[in-house]
Design an enzyme around this catalytic site. Structure first.
Site, PDB file in Angstrom:
ATOM      1  CE  LYS A  19      15.885  -5.130   5.879  1.00  0.00           C
ATOM      2  NZ  LYS A  19      17.121  -5.520   5.195  1.00  0.00           N
ATOM      3  CE  LYS A  63      -3.659   4.790   0.617  1.00  0.00           C
ATOM      4  NZ  LYS A  63      -2.247   4.476   0.835  1.00  0.00           N
ATOM      5  CG  HIS A  90      -4.618   9.713   0.278  1.00  0.00           C
ATOM      6  ND1 HIS A  90      -3.268   9.668   0.030  1.00  0.00           N
ATOM      7  CD2 HIS A  90      -4.775   9.303   1.562  1.00  0.00           C
ATOM      8  CE1 HIS A  90      -2.644   9.239   1.137  1.00  0.00           C
ATOM      9  NE2 HIS A  90      -3.526   9.024   2.069  1.00  0.00           N
ATOM     10  CD  GLU A 109       7.230  -9.735  16.396  1.00  0.00           C
ATOM     11  OE1 GLU A 109       6.623  -8.657  16.545  1.00  0.00           O
ATOM     12  OE2 GLU A 109       8.253 -10.043  17.036  1.00  0.00           O
ATOM     13  CE1 TYR A 141       0.808   7.884   2.633  1.00  0.00           C
ATOM     14  CE2 TYR A 141       1.307   5.695   1.799  1.00  0.00           C
ATOM     15  CZ  TYR A 141       0.464   6.551   2.487  1.00  0.00           C
ATOM     16  OH  TYR A 141      -0.689   6.069   3.032  1.00  0.00           O
ATOM     17  CG  ASP A 180      -1.809   1.213   1.291  1.00  0.00           C
ATOM     18  OD1 ASP A 180      -2.921   1.127   0.745  1.00  0.00           O
ATOM     19  OD2 ASP A 180      -1.410   2.244   1.868  1.00  0.00           O
ATOM     20  CD  GLN A 234      -5.698   2.601   2.993  1.00  0.00           C
ATOM     21  OE1 GLN A 234      -4.828   3.332   3.471  1.00  0.00           O
ATOM     22  NE2 GLN A 234      -5.507   1.897   1.878  1.00  0.00           N
ATOM     23  CG  LEU A 273       0.276  -2.269  13.834  1.00  0.00           C
ATOM     24  CD1 LEU A 273       1.696  -2.461  13.329  1.00  0.00           C
ATOM     25  CD2 LEU A 273      -0.198  -3.540  14.530  1.00  0.00           C
TER      26      LEU A 273
END
Length: 323
Positions: free
Chosen positions: A274, A84, A117, A279, A55, A50, A190, A219
């Site tokens: 990383k 976007k 966006h 993970e 950005y 994404d 989104q 997160l």
């Protein structure tokens, strides 16, 4: 893990992987790092990338994708790439040139998903956040339905396989869904979504229209002060999440990613570390119980980290609505 099995079908027949790699970066990260971490994310198994014009790293992200295609790790069709359309390009005649510029930066022939966006039209030009002398955002008056028609044309031209929106409230979505002569429904919306802002009403609304909710900020946030409300507690330190993580011998980050997947939300995991990238792909290795899900649902505070306060006062500012 076969990423093929971890996809959901969009309302236009294409498939989107339920776990995505977010490439928005903190200001202090050098742009070239997007190249390294995106390559690494693809190596460990991410297939959904994404990104966005705003950005300012699509060149590097595109380079990462192409290098992983060149070395045989993936084929182009294995990668689901989202770009976007930024707010300064919402006038219909600016939509296709904006997408073509992204494609040129990426050196790709098409994007898998192209989304608006933000529903806030801003003054066209080179400035990403055009402001007047008082520091107030300079808006533009554009009918989002006309912007949408320009996106439909991009899909017909094969420049974007699927088209959708981002940061739209249910009224703004309804406007497009009820548009006379609608050719394609948005495949997704989104939005910021995490246990403190679980978006359950918007999720129900989207599901009822066969629109996939894609979660960013899943997160919590990277605490970038220009964009984020720093008065909120750090999501991943929440005691309920930590207890559930401990019980499953997982990290709180994996618990919140898993929570979204189990409620039918496509989730973006953004990390430039990383160890954590590796993970995050393990989200498919365990399952939360109905009790866990209920406990996490109970954490909702309807609190946003990303308030985009610079947009307050714009007639299309989306977050004044309940959902």
């Amino acid at each position: 893990m076969d990423p093929k099995g971890q996809r959901v079908k969009l309302n236009d027949g294409h498939f989107i992987p339920v776990l995505g790699f977010g490439t928005a970066e903190a200001k202090e990260v050098p742009k070239s790092e997007a190249l390294e971490v995106t390559k690494f994310a693809i190596e460990v198994g991410f297939r959904h990338i994404d990104c966005a014009h705003v950005y300012q790293n699509e060149e590097h992200v595109g380079q990462a994708i192409r290098s992983k295609i060149a070395d045989g790790t993936v084929k182009r069709e294995d990668i689901f790439y989202t770009s976007k359309l930024w707010c300064t390009f919402l006038r219909p005649e600016l939509v296709r040139p904006a997408l073509e510029k992204s494609l040129k930066n990426l050196h790709l022939d098409y994007v898998d998903l192209y989304i608006i966006h933000f529903p806030l039209a801003m003054k066209p030009g080179e400035e990403l956040l055009p402001k007047d002398e008082n520091g107030k955002l300079i808006g533009d008056s554009v009918d989002l339905c006309h912007t949408w028609e320009a996106l439909e044309k991009c899909k017909d031209a094969g420049l974007a396989k699927s088209i959708g929106v981002s940061n739209f409230n249910h009224k703004q979505l309804e406007k497009i869904l009820n548009k006379p002569g609608l050719k394609y429904k948005p495949v997704c919306n989104q939005v910021e979504c995490h246990p403190y802002l679980n978006q359950s009403k918007l999720l129900d609304f989207c599901k009822s229209h066969d629109i996939v909710l894609v979660a960013y900020g899943a997160l919590g946030s990277q605490r970038v002060k220009e964009w984020v409300n720093l008065n909120l507690p750090v999501l991943l330190e929440d005691s309920v999440l930590c207890a559930i993580a401990k019980k499953h011998k997982q990290t709180p980050a994996l618990v919140v990613l898993r929570y979204q997947i189990q409620r039918g939300v496509v989730v973006l995991a953004k990390s430039y570390n990383k160890k954590r990238i590796k993970e995050n792909i393990q989200v498919f290795d365990f399952e939360l119980t109905p009790e866990d899900m209920k406990a996490i649902d109970g954490l909702n505070k309807n609190k946003r980290y990303y308030e985009f306060l610079v947009g307050v006062g714009h007639p299309e500012y989306p977050f004044s609505e309940e959902y």
